[in-house]
Design an enzyme around this catalytic site. Structure first.
Site, PDB file in Angstrom:
ATOM      1  CE  LYS A 259      -2.141   2.673   3.020  1.00 50.77           C
ATOM      2  NZ  LYS A 259      -2.334   3.914   1.988  1.00 50.77           N
TER       3      LYS A 259
ATOM      4  N   GLY B   4       6.183   4.867   8.935  1.00 47.67           N
ATOM      5  CA  GLY B   4       5.094   6.181   8.956  1.00 47.67           C
ATOM      6  C   GLY B   4       5.249   6.482  10.161  1.00 47.67           C
ATOM      7  CB  SER B   5       2.921   8.884  11.878  1.00 51.14           C
ATOM      8  OG  SER B   5       1.862   8.184  11.694  1.00 51.14           O
TER       9      SER B   5
ATOM     10  N   GLY C  97       2.071   3.709  13.601  1.00 47.89           N
ATOM     11  CA  GLY C  97       2.834   2.562  14.246  1.00 47.89           C
ATOM     12  C   GLY C  97       1.975   1.647  15.435  1.00 47.89           C
TER      13      GLY C  97
ATOM     14  CD  GLU D 178      12.900   1.248  10.054  1.00 49.84           C
ATOM     15  OE1 GLU D 178      13.264   2.228  10.343  1.00 49.84           O
ATOM     16  OE2 GLU D 178      13.584   0.307  10.248  1.00 49.84           O
TER      17      GLU D 178
ATOM     18  CB  CYS E  50      12.153   9.315   9.585  1.00 51.26           C
ATOM     19  SG  CYS E  50      13.479   8.461   8.411  1.00 51.26           S
TER      20      CYS E  50
ATOM     21  CD  GLU F  75       8.555  12.770  12.760  1.00 45.44           C
ATOM     22  OE1 GLU F  75       7.282  12.178  12.918  1.00 45.44           O
ATOM     23  OE2 GLU F  75       9.636  12.120  12.307  1.00 45.44           O
TER      24      GLU F  75
HETATM   25  P1  NAD Z   1       1.348   8.000   8.043  1.00 43.99           P
HETATM   26  O1  NAD Z   1       1.606   7.243   9.432  1.00 43.99           O
HETATM   27  O2  NAD Z   1       0.447   9.275   8.190  1.00 43.99           O
HETATM   28  O3  NAD Z   1       1.102   7.037   6.709  1.00 43.99           O
HETATM   29  C1  NAD Z   1       2.027   6.100   6.444  1.00 43.99           C
HETATM   30  C2  NAD Z   1       1.312   4.894   5.699  1.00 43.99           C
HETATM   31  O4  NAD Z   1       0.273   4.605   6.538  1.00 43.99           O
HETATM   32  C3  NAD Z   1       0.206   5.650   4.710  1.00 43.99           C
HETATM   33  O5  NAD Z   1       0.386   4.848   3.501  1.00 43.99           O
HETATM   34  C4  NAD Z   1      -1.055   5.650   5.047  1.00 43.99           C
HETATM   35  O6  NAD Z   1      -1.938   5.812   4.227  1.00 43.99           O
HETATM   36  C5  NAD Z   1      -1.077   4.671   5.902  1.00 43.99           C
HETATM   37  N1  NAD Z   1      -1.964   4.476   7.102  1.00 43.99           N
HETATM   38  C6  NAD Z   1      -2.410   5.576   7.825  1.00 43.99           C
HETATM   39  N2  NAD Z   1      -3.336   5.301   8.621  1.00 43.99           N
HETATM   40  C7  NAD Z   1      -3.520   3.829   8.540  1.00 43.99           C
HETATM   41  C8  NAD Z   1      -4.223   2.835   9.441  1.00 43.99           C
HETATM   42  N3  NAD Z   1      -5.001   3.087  10.309  1.00 43.99           N
HETATM   43  N4  NAD Z   1      -3.827   1.554   9.327  1.00 43.99           N
HETATM   44  C9  NAD Z   1      -2.973   1.086   8.229  1.00 43.99           C
HETATM   45  N5  NAD Z   1      -2.134   2.088   7.501  1.00 43.99           N
HETATM   46  C10 NAD Z   1      -2.444   3.353   7.477  1.00 43.99           C
HETATM   47  O7  NAD Z   1       2.668   8.825   7.763  1.00 43.99           O
HETATM   48  P2  NAD Z   1       3.181   9.750   6.623  1.00 43.99           P
HETATM   49  O8  NAD Z   1       2.773  11.007   7.030  1.00 43.99           O
HETATM   50  O9  NAD Z   1       3.048   9.230   5.169  1.00 43.99           O
HETATM   51  O10 NAD Z   1       5.025   9.660   6.986  1.00 43.99           O
HETATM   52  C11 NAD Z   1       5.626  10.609   7.859  1.00 43.99           C
HETATM   53  C12 NAD Z   1       5.904   9.734   9.068  1.00 43.99           C
HETATM   54  O11 NAD Z   1       6.781   8.639   8.604  1.00 43.99           O
HETATM   55  C13 NAD Z   1       6.812  10.519   9.818  1.00 43.99           C
HETATM   56  O12 NAD Z   1       6.388  10.216  11.236  1.00 43.99           O
HETATM   57  C14 NAD Z   1       8.080   9.895   9.412  1.00 43.99           C
HETATM   58  O13 NAD Z   1       9.241   9.957  10.594  1.00 43.99           O
HETATM   59  C15 NAD Z   1       7.982   8.531   9.244  1.00 43.99           C
HETATM   60  N6  NAD Z   1       9.028   7.879   8.281  1.00 43.99           N
HETATM   61  C16 NAD Z   1       9.875   7.049   8.908  1.00 43.99           C
HETATM   62  C17 NAD Z   1      10.984   6.559   8.428  1.00 43.99           C
HETATM   63  C18 NAD Z   1      12.073   5.506   8.852  1.00 43.99           C
HETATM   64  O14 NAD Z   1      12.571   4.840   8.353  1.00 43.99           O
HETATM   65  N7  NAD Z   1      12.196   5.381  10.233  1.00 43.99           N
HETATM   66  C19 NAD Z   1      11.262   6.813   6.813  1.00 43.99           C
HETATM   67  C20 NAD Z   1      10.319   7.765   6.412  1.00 43.99           C
HETATM   68  C21 NAD Z   1       9.072   8.371   7.299  1.00 43.99           C
END
Ligand code: NAD
Length: 504
Positions: free
Chosen positions: A193, A246-247, A251, A268, A304, A404
């Site tokens: 996804k 993601g966030s 997570g 991550e 991140c 963050e």
């Molecule tokens: P996000 O958590 O909003 O979304 C990430 C993904 O999760 C998207 O595809 C989103 O559609 C999906 N998602 C959202 N709600 C969900 C749910 N309830 N169930 C399943 N999937 C769901 O994050 P974002 O805004 O896309 O990215 C930014 C975040 O990602 C920041 O916190 C950043 O630090 C983190 N990030 C971490 C790394 C790492 O390697 N540690 C790398 C890049 C980004």
């Protein structure tokens, strides 16, 4: 003239996206769509389907069949290696096309995706090449019998099964590869996804997988937002592992959702990474420029591992601030296809409001605003641009030092000695990265051990395909990159056999 990207879209020939299920591209069952608005202009660029529960169910079942009955998990090592290596070459051949699509997705400037390794298609190709090398090294151990006697005991690794791979929008090239490279090398099947804010480059990357010879059903793609698409995926009982970037909020939701069937989970997540600058740094100006670079260049701090807390020794504090301000002044916003553009807009209106809110509360909390702090105006007014912002004299208890921000905002905190610096650096819920600048080698290694972070950069920081990357504390679970991430797509099995007539 007001910025517009529609002409770029038409020249590139971008069309609306589709779902990929069992080798067939199609819209969502109920026809639902998501319209992508460009972060730099607010223009509608194209649509992707919103996969609903039944679409996700079909995608997971396709991946399940491909795992349980298909050829990929048990294919000859050479077959898997050749597919992965061919795919890496296809990525390199299509690099320009992918960079253009990404610029229409998340607005990351071509200058950045061409010149900065971590943001390039090259890094994705290298990650696939690296993991192709693991395919025939899925090793285990042969162990002597613990209780004596004549029997054999061994361990080996098997692919973990069906993987739900969920990507954020900010670094799709690298993160697509960090998940699919090891998953496919290990013999897993995948439902992917992409983020609803960065689907187009990922969809093209998926198309290239079948050109490389990957059988139908091994990788399936469901597009759409967290709800309903992501939720349907993370709660699906036939998914064995969730690999999420993601966030922190999502997570935590994934950990909760995975409990029902005890799915394996890799996370991550975000960070609030510190950089420690000592008076004996090789070059204070360079330390300031690199630190500001991580919170401005390319992604405008939406990274991140951006080093968003600069902890600076009082003896070089003013010098650091002067150089940091100069670097912030060098940021150039604009059309992501122009090579003079160095940084992107914030991904959406929600994130824009969030970042401006952090800045406002940072001011109210008594931090000293050194530069920036406002939304960009003029030709850029329709985009989500925020001026590069530096706060000095920040106390680590302030919200801007703890949360963050995910925007172009650097907090600068003074310190007096090494112990104080370490205490402040580790006083955070996160633990993704840390940097330190010193020419004292003993101090460098002493601090590298004391800092509670997944990756510590001494006088520099980079992401490499063969190195583990991930977080301590609330920055995640597990590691991506290298051997450790490959192993995270396997289960360890123990096999025992008596060699004589006795029972064990
Ligand atoms: P996000 O958590 O909003 O979304 C990430 C993904 O999760 C998207 O595809 C989103 O559609 C999906 N998602 C959202 N709600 C969900 C749910 N309830 N169930 C399943 N999937 C769901 O994050 P974002 O805004 O896309 O990215 C930014 C975040 O990602 C920041 O916190 C950043 O630090 C983190 N990030 C971490 C790394 C790492 O390697 N540690 C790398 C890049 C980004």
């Amino acid at each position: 003239m007001t910025l517009s990207l529609v002409a770029h879209r038409d020249k590139i020939g971008l069309t609306d996206g589709l779902l990929l299920i069992d080798g067939k591209w199609r819209p969502a069952g109920d026809g639902a769509i998501w319209t992508h608005h460009h972060p730099a202009t607010g223009e509608a660029i194209a649509t992707v389907p919103v996969a609903g529960e039944s679409d996700v169910d079909e995608a997971v079942k396709a991946a399940r069949r491909a795992f349980d009955e298909g050829s990929w998990p048990t294919a000859r090592a050479q077959t898997r290696i050749q597919v992965l290596l061919k795919y890496a070459s296809l990525l390199r051949e299509h690099a320009e096309e992918l960079r253009n699509l990404q610029a229409l997705d998340n607005g990351v400037p071509i200058m950045f995706s061409t010149n900065i390794y971590a943001g390039s298609v090259e890094v994705a190709a290298d990650i696939f090449t690296h993991h192709a090398g693991w395919v025939d090294k899925l090793g285990g151990q042969t162990l002597p019998p613990y209780q004596g006697g004549d029997h054999l005991a061994m361990t080996y690794r098997e692919p973990i099964g069906v993987v739900a791979a969920i990507l954020p929008w900010n670094a799709p090239f690298m993160l697509f590869a960090q998940k699919l490279g090891p998953a496919l090398a290990a013999g897993c099947t995948v439902v992917l996804k992409p983020s609803e804010f960065a689907s187009f480059a990922v969809l093209r990357m998926v198309e290239l997988l079948s050109e490389a010879g990957l059988p139908d059903g091994v990788v399936n793609v469901v597009t759409g937002p967290g709800n309903p698409t992501g939720e349907a995926l993370i709660t699906h009982p036939l998914v064995d592992k969730i690999s999420f970037t993601g966030s922190r909020t999502v997570g935590k939701r994934i950990v909760e959702a995975s409990a029902g069937t005890l799915k394996r989970v890799s996370l991550e997540l975000g960070g609030k990474s510190p950089t420690l600058v000592f008076p004996d740094a090789p070059d204070i100006g360079m330390a300031a420029m690199t630190t500001v670079g991580t919170v401005t260049m390319g992604l405008s701090g939406q990274a991140c591992v951006a080093h968003t807390r600069a902890l600076v020794h009082r003896d070089v504090y003013d010098q650091f601030l002067g150089a940091a301000q100069m670097m912030a002044g060098a940021v150039n916003y604009g059309d992501p296809f122009e090579l003079s553009t160095t940084a992107s807009a914030l991904i959406n209106g929600r994130q824009l409001d969030r970042v401006l809110g952090f800045i406002e509360r940072g001011r109210e909390s008594g931090a000293r605003l050194v530069c920036g702090g406002e939304r960009a105006d003029g030709d850029l007014a329709a985009g989500n641009f925020v001026q590069p912002t530096i706060f000095a004299d920040v106390d680590n208890s302030m919200e801007i030092a703890r949360e963050e921000v995910f925007g172009p905002v650097l907090t600068v905190i003074p310190f007096t000695d090494e112990d104080e610096a370490v205490r402040i650096a580790n006083d955070t819920d996160y633990g993704l990265g840390a940097g330190l600048y010193t020419t004292d080698a003993r101090r460098a290694f002493r601090l590298a051990r004391r800092l509670r972070a997944g990756t510590v950069g001494i006088n520099g920081f980079q992401v490499e395909p063969h190195l583990p990357f991930g977080g301590f504390k609330q920055s995640g679970l597990g590691r991506e990159g290298g051997q450790s991430s490959f192993e995270a797509y396997t289960e360890l099995k123990t096999v025992l056999m008596p060699l004589g007539d006795e029972l064990m």
